[in-house]
Structures are given as C-alpha cells and as structure tokens.
Design an enzyme around this catalytic site. Structure first.
Site, PDB file in Angstrom:
ATOM      1  N   GLY A   1      -0.859  -6.868   4.984  1.00  0.00           N
ATOM      2  CA  GLY A   1      -2.159  -6.207   5.015  1.00  0.00           C
ATOM      3  C   GLY A   1      -2.320  -5.124   3.974  1.00  0.00           C
ATOM      4  O   GLY A   1      -3.441  -4.825   3.546  1.00  0.00           O
ATOM      5  N   ARG A   2      -1.215  -4.511   3.559  1.00  0.00           N
ATOM      6  CA  ARG A   2      -1.267  -3.477   2.525  1.00  0.00           C
ATOM      7  C   ARG A   2      -0.295  -3.760   1.390  1.00  0.00           C
ATOM      8  O   ARG A   2      -0.171  -2.953   0.470  1.00  0.00           O
ATOM      9  CB  ARG A   2      -0.930  -2.105   3.127  1.00  0.00           C
ATOM     10  CG  ARG A   2      -2.024  -1.528   3.991  1.00  0.00           C
ATOM     11  CD  ARG A   2      -1.641  -0.147   4.492  1.00  0.00           C
ATOM     12  NE  ARG A   2      -0.544  -0.201   5.428  1.00  0.00           N
ATOM     13  CZ  ARG A   2       0.388   0.735   5.555  1.00  0.00           C
ATOM     14  NH1 ARG A   2       0.366   1.782   4.770  1.00  0.00           N
ATOM     15  NH2 ARG A   2       1.339   0.621   6.456  1.00  0.00           N
TER      16      ARG A   2
ATOM     17  N   LYS B   1       2.701  -1.234  -2.128  1.00  0.00           N
ATOM     18  CA  LYS B   1       2.221  -0.980  -0.780  1.00  0.00           C
ATOM     19  C   LYS B   1       1.130   0.090  -0.858  1.00  0.00           C
ATOM     20  O   LYS B   1       1.389   1.211  -1.290  1.00  0.00           O
ATOM     21  CB  LYS B   1       3.347  -0.513   0.141  1.00  0.00           C
ATOM     22  CG  LYS B   1       2.929  -0.397   1.606  1.00  0.00           C
ATOM     23  CD  LYS B   1       4.121  -0.093   2.503  1.00  0.00           C
ATOM     24  CE  LYS B   1       3.705  -0.033   3.965  1.00  0.00           C
ATOM     25  NZ  LYS B   1       4.858   0.255   4.852  1.00  0.00           N
TER      26      LYS B   1
ATOM     27  N   ASP C   1       7.429  -9.486  13.237  1.00  0.00           N
ATOM     28  CA  ASP C   1       6.950  -9.499  11.860  1.00  0.00           C
ATOM     29  C   ASP C   1       7.536  -8.346  11.049  1.00  0.00           C
ATOM     30  O   ASP C   1       7.347  -8.289   9.826  1.00  0.00           O
ATOM     31  CB  ASP C   1       5.421  -9.444  11.814  1.00  0.00           C
ATOM     32  CG  ASP C   1       4.840  -8.303  12.620  1.00  0.00           C
ATOM     33  OD1 ASP C   1       4.921  -8.367  13.853  1.00  0.00           O
ATOM     34  OD2 ASP C   1       4.306  -7.348  12.016  1.00  0.00           O
ATOM     35  N   ASN C   2       8.258  -7.422  11.707  1.00  0.00           N
ATOM     36  CA  ASN C   2       8.943  -6.336  11.004  1.00  0.00           C
ATOM     37  C   ASN C   2      10.443  -6.552  10.948  1.00  0.00           C
ATOM     38  O   ASN C   2      11.198  -5.623  10.696  1.00  0.00           O
ATOM     39  CB  ASN C   2       8.655  -4.991  11.696  1.00  0.00           C
ATOM     40  CG  ASN C   2       7.219  -4.545  11.530  1.00  0.00           C
ATOM     41  OD1 ASN C   2       6.537  -4.966  10.612  1.00  0.00           O
ATOM     42  ND2 ASN C   2       6.754  -3.693  12.424  1.00  0.00           N
TER      43      ASN C   2
ATOM     44  N   ARG D   1      10.348 -12.504   6.387  1.00  0.00           N
ATOM     45  CA  ARG D   1      10.487 -11.974   7.740  1.00  0.00           C
ATOM     46  C   ARG D   1      10.609 -13.109   8.749  1.00  0.00           C
ATOM     47  O   ARG D   1      10.270 -14.260   8.449  1.00  0.00           O
ATOM     48  CB  ARG D   1       9.247 -11.136   8.092  1.00  0.00           C
ATOM     49  CG  ARG D   1       8.908 -10.071   7.068  1.00  0.00           C
ATOM     50  CD  ARG D   1       7.395  -9.783   7.061  1.00  0.00           C
ATOM     51  NE  ARG D   1       7.043  -8.804   6.032  1.00  0.00           N
ATOM     52  CZ  ARG D   1       6.931  -7.503   6.241  1.00  0.00           C
ATOM     53  NH1 ARG D   1       7.113  -7.020   7.446  1.00  0.00           N
ATOM     54  NH2 ARG D   1       6.640  -6.677   5.259  1.00  0.00           N
TER      55      ARG D   1
END
EC number: 2.7.7.-
Length: 513
Positions: free
Chosen positions: A100-101, A121, A268-269, A198
C-alpha cells in the site's frame, strides 16, 4: 550511485498489471501492478547509509541522486511496481492486500554476485493502498530507518534502510485513531532486502487457486533464496516449508534474545526468508513483561504480546502450510513439521537464554530456573537489557539495592531485595555447574547481551529533534546502534525515564503511519 544497474527480474517472470493505474482496486490473477512514485518537488535528505550503499553495489552518493531517493525523474531502466499479497490480520482472513505504501525499484547485484531488492516506502498510492494515500510521515519513517539498522547490527535477520528524506509536503494522520487528525511532515524511506516476499504472496495465489503461479513463485523462491534445497518434485516443496519453519523459529529466538516486540505479526508481515519486516508499532522491551504489546490496536486481546510471539509464528506457519498444501499434498507431513516446530523453538529459545546467563550448556533443571527468573523479572519490574548488564558485573561485596535500583521500575523494598538475593544465589550455584571458566562465561554473556538497545523514548526524542531541523541525536543514535555491544553513550544505556511513561510513542503506538 549506480542506479543504471538496477533490473526487474521479478516482473519478467510473473503475471502483472501494466495499466499504471494507482487507484485502489483488486487485481485478480496477478502478483504485481506497474506503478510510478508520485514524485516530490522539494525533497530534503535527512540521512543516507553510505556503508550499505557500497555493500549492495549502488556506490557513493552524489547530490543528483536525491531525486532517485524519493522516486523523482527515474531513468528508463527502472520499471517500478508494487506487489499483491493476501493475509490473516489479527487472526482473520483479510483477502487481497498488497504494497500500500511500498514501490519496488528492482534489484541490484554487487561485485560478489549478491542481489538486493530496493524499495521506496511512502512514495505514493498504489492499487493496494486501500483508499489511503500511500504516503508516510516522518515519525514512522525515522523509526523504520533506525530500527532496521539497529536490528542488523544486533545480529537479527532484517530488512535494512538505505536513506531517509523529507518529501517537502505535509501528510494528515490520526495518530491514536481518536478523531484528532493532524498535519505531519511527510518522508520517504528506501529499504532493502534480499527479498520482500511474504507469507501473504503465497496465500494470495493459493486462495485464488492460481496453482500454476503458486508453483512458479515457490520454484522462483527456492532457486533464488534457498539454494541449499536440491531435491526434486514434491520433496522440494516439503524441504522448502521445513526450511521456512526453521528460519522463522530462529528469527523468533533472536527477537526474544534482544527483547524485540513486533506488534503486528499478521501473516502479510511475515517474511518468507525469516527476516524482520515492516517496522510499525514495535518496541524494544523496557521492563520485562510477557504480556506487553506496544500496539494500541492489539488491545485488549494482546494477540501479539511479547510472550506470544513464538506461538503466533507457529499459527502463521499453519496458514502458510494451508497455502502450500496444493504443492505438498501431504497433511501428515505438514502436521508433523508444525507440531515439531514448538519443540525446536523452545529448545533453541532455552539455549539462547543459557548464553544470556553465561551457561555453557542446557541442563534439564534449567527450565525451572528460567521460570523462576521470569517470575522475578515481572514481580520486580526489572529492565530486560539492563538486568543482564548488571548480572555481568555483579559484586557480592557491594550493596544489592545500590547495584539494581537503576534496573527496576519499582522501589526495591526489603522483601523484593530478598527475592533478588535468593535468585542471585541460585544463579551462582548454577554457574558452578559450568565446564568453562567464569571469564569464558562472561565473554559469552557480552556477545549475547547488548549494552545498547533503541528504546522508543530515544526514538521519540530523535523524531522531535528532526522536526526542529536538528540531527545531533540522529547521528549519536546511529553511532550507538552500529556498536550495540559497547557502552558508547552511558546516557543511552539507562532505563526509560519516568517522565516518558505516558507519552504516546514512548511505550505504546498505534498502527497509524
């Protein structure tokens, strides 16, 4: 910098969306979307990691390189993109997610043949921004820049940080999610890693039943990042999953060694390479507390508390096992590996604690000793890092309160001093069972226990100074974090001052960027 040598092998192999549309949307059946950084008119460099730049093959920084560091005026060889992934967030399936970033510049190869991915980022919206703006604020950017480098120098597997720059624009954020949005200075970080893949990348392809792409992605990962796996067929994927489990367990043990709490261990992290990734509402441990979470969003359940990180990593691996099942197709194998994960993790964890205490081997009786130690740490509110530093230099000829009063976050009354005294006697009795000398024991402790950790209150001070246009604190912290096993600045190696106890950002944080 040698940015003309950056390539994009990932997008040459996998299906993607080349529309370049930054608007939030689903992108089914693809792993990435081509997207350009938004660009910033008045960037200003805050910090640049010269050692890392040389190491990965980018070379020395020149003034003209500032444009690249914020994603401006990119050369034609750089085809930027963001990746799609899925994930379980706070235990619930969240469906398609993505960068997203984060926007990837591509991959650089150094003179040793080592490859590194480069990623902005905070450089603008992507199709995966979920109605957000894709920007980042200064405070979160400083935290990621410094902490990823701190973890690297502590010896913990991690992504790293190349640069930190102001964007020249303000970003609106509601830091505590309490209906009080404010303007904050915007910033961009360039971070690097061997790969940013990931668990969620594999979950997305499996959930969409894109099994051919799932297999190609797994083959790509094994070939590029797990060269030790030489088996073929289904066995190759079994060996891959087992290796991911081991790397993940090893990472968790390293987090426990230095007292790191991630705060948002969503699938997802979780790095497929066993790296620490995505530095959000993290914290280094001040007073020892197994139930501590630095993330206000994680309250009241404390799913991602310090003491639960090993358990949550196993839960996340179950989700990865489900994603890889179409390739492995052996439920019994997956169950055995995942059930063995706990045994491997705890044995590795306890061997790590032995080193922190200066023990040369793990004894059966040590489990009871460690439980007693954990109880003492929590009841006396002892600082995790400073306790071991004091244990190294303990002198039975000195007053016990005098030696440990600056390690505790509560007053050490006579009863608590008695508890501490009894534990230290037990500790020294256990030391007598060592085969190695006391000097070798102390050497083991010094290599395992840092003298400096990057505490949240120090980061808070640094962010405040940078906001005022000062970089003295940034430079001092950078020097300290590069030498964490030395006591370079004694004023940094103290417990959190009480005046920072209730300040947002000094103990707990939100997920807000």
């Amino acid at each position: 910098m040698n940015i003309e040598n950056i390539t994009q092998p990932f997008i040459k192999i996998f299906p993607g969306d080349f529309s370049g549309n930054p608007m939030q949307r689903t992108t089914p059946k693809v792993l990435f979307a081509a997207i350009a950084p938004v660009g910033f008119d008045q960037p200003e460099l805050i910090a640049f990691n010269e050692k890392l730049s040389e190491e990965i093959g980018l070379g020395k920084f020149e003034e003209k390189d500032l444009d690249f560091l914020v994603g401006n005026k990119l050369p034609e060889n750089i085809k930027t993109y963001s990746t799609a992934y899925a994930g379980h967030q706070f235990g619930n399936w969240a469906g398609q997610l993505g960068d997203g970033r984060a926007i990837l510049a591509g991959e650089i190869t150094n003179n040793k043949g080592e490859k590194t991915e480069i990623q902005w980022k905070g450089a603008g919206a992507t199709p995966y921004s979920r109605h957000a703006d894709g920007r980042a604020v200064l405070r979160s950017s400083v935290r990621e820049y410094l902490m990823s480098e701190a973890m690297f120098h502590l010896g913990v597997p991690t992504t790293r940080a190349l640069s930190l720059a102001f964007t020249g624009e303000n970003v609106v954020r509601d830091m505590m999610y309490n209906g009080n949005p404010q303007d904050e200075k915007g910033a961009v970080v360039i971070r690097t890693a061997e790969s940013f893949l990931r668990f969620g990348h594999f979950e997305l392809m499996s959930a969409q039943r894109e099994y051919k792409t799932l297999q190609e992605l797994t083959d790509f990962t094994i070939k590029n990042y797990y060269p030790e796996i030489t088996s073929e067929g289904t066995q190759k994927y079994k060996d891959f999953f087992e290796s991911v489990c081991q790397r993940t367990a090893d990472l968790m043990v390293e987090w426990y060694r230095v007292g790191f709490v991630h705060g948002v261990m969503n699938t997802d992290n979780m790095s497929i390479l066993g790296l620490t990734i995505d530095y959000g509402p993290y914290s280094m441990m001040d007073e020892y507390n197994l139930n501590f979470t630095p993330n206000t969003t994680d309250l009241p359940g404390r799913r991602y508390a310090f003491g639960k990180q090993g358990q949550i990593s196993q839960w996340n691996l179950w989700q990865l096992a489900n994603a890889l099942h179409p390739l492995i197709q052996d439920e019994k194998f997956l169950e055995v590996i995942l059930n063995d994960y706990g045994s491997y993790f705890w044995e590795s964890h306890d061997k790590m604690l032995c080193k922190k205490f200066g023990f040369d081997q793990l004894l059966t009786s040590d489990e009871k000793f460690f439980i007693e130690w954990q109880r003492l740490m929590q009841e006396l509110q002892l600082d995790y890092t400073l306790f071991f530093n004091e244990l190294e230099k303990y002198d039975d000829q000195k007053d016990l309160r005098e030696q440990f009063e600056n390690v505790s976050y509560t007053f050490l009354n006579d009863e608590k001093l008695s508890q501490l005294d009894n534990f230290i006697k037990t500790y020294h009795s256990r030391l007598e069972r060592n085969i190695i000398s006391r000097e070798k024991s102390l050497e083991l402790m010094r290599k395992t226990n840092p003298k400096f950790i990057l505490r949240n209150y120090l980061l808070y001070q640094c962010i405040e100074e940078i906001n005022e246009g000062k970089t003295d604190m940034l430079n001092k912290l950078t020097h300290a974090l590069e030498n964490p096993y030395e006591k370079i600045y004694p004023d940094f190696s103290v417990k959190r001052p009480s005046n920072y106890d209730d300040i947002s950002g000094c103990s707990m944080l939100s997920c807000s960027s």
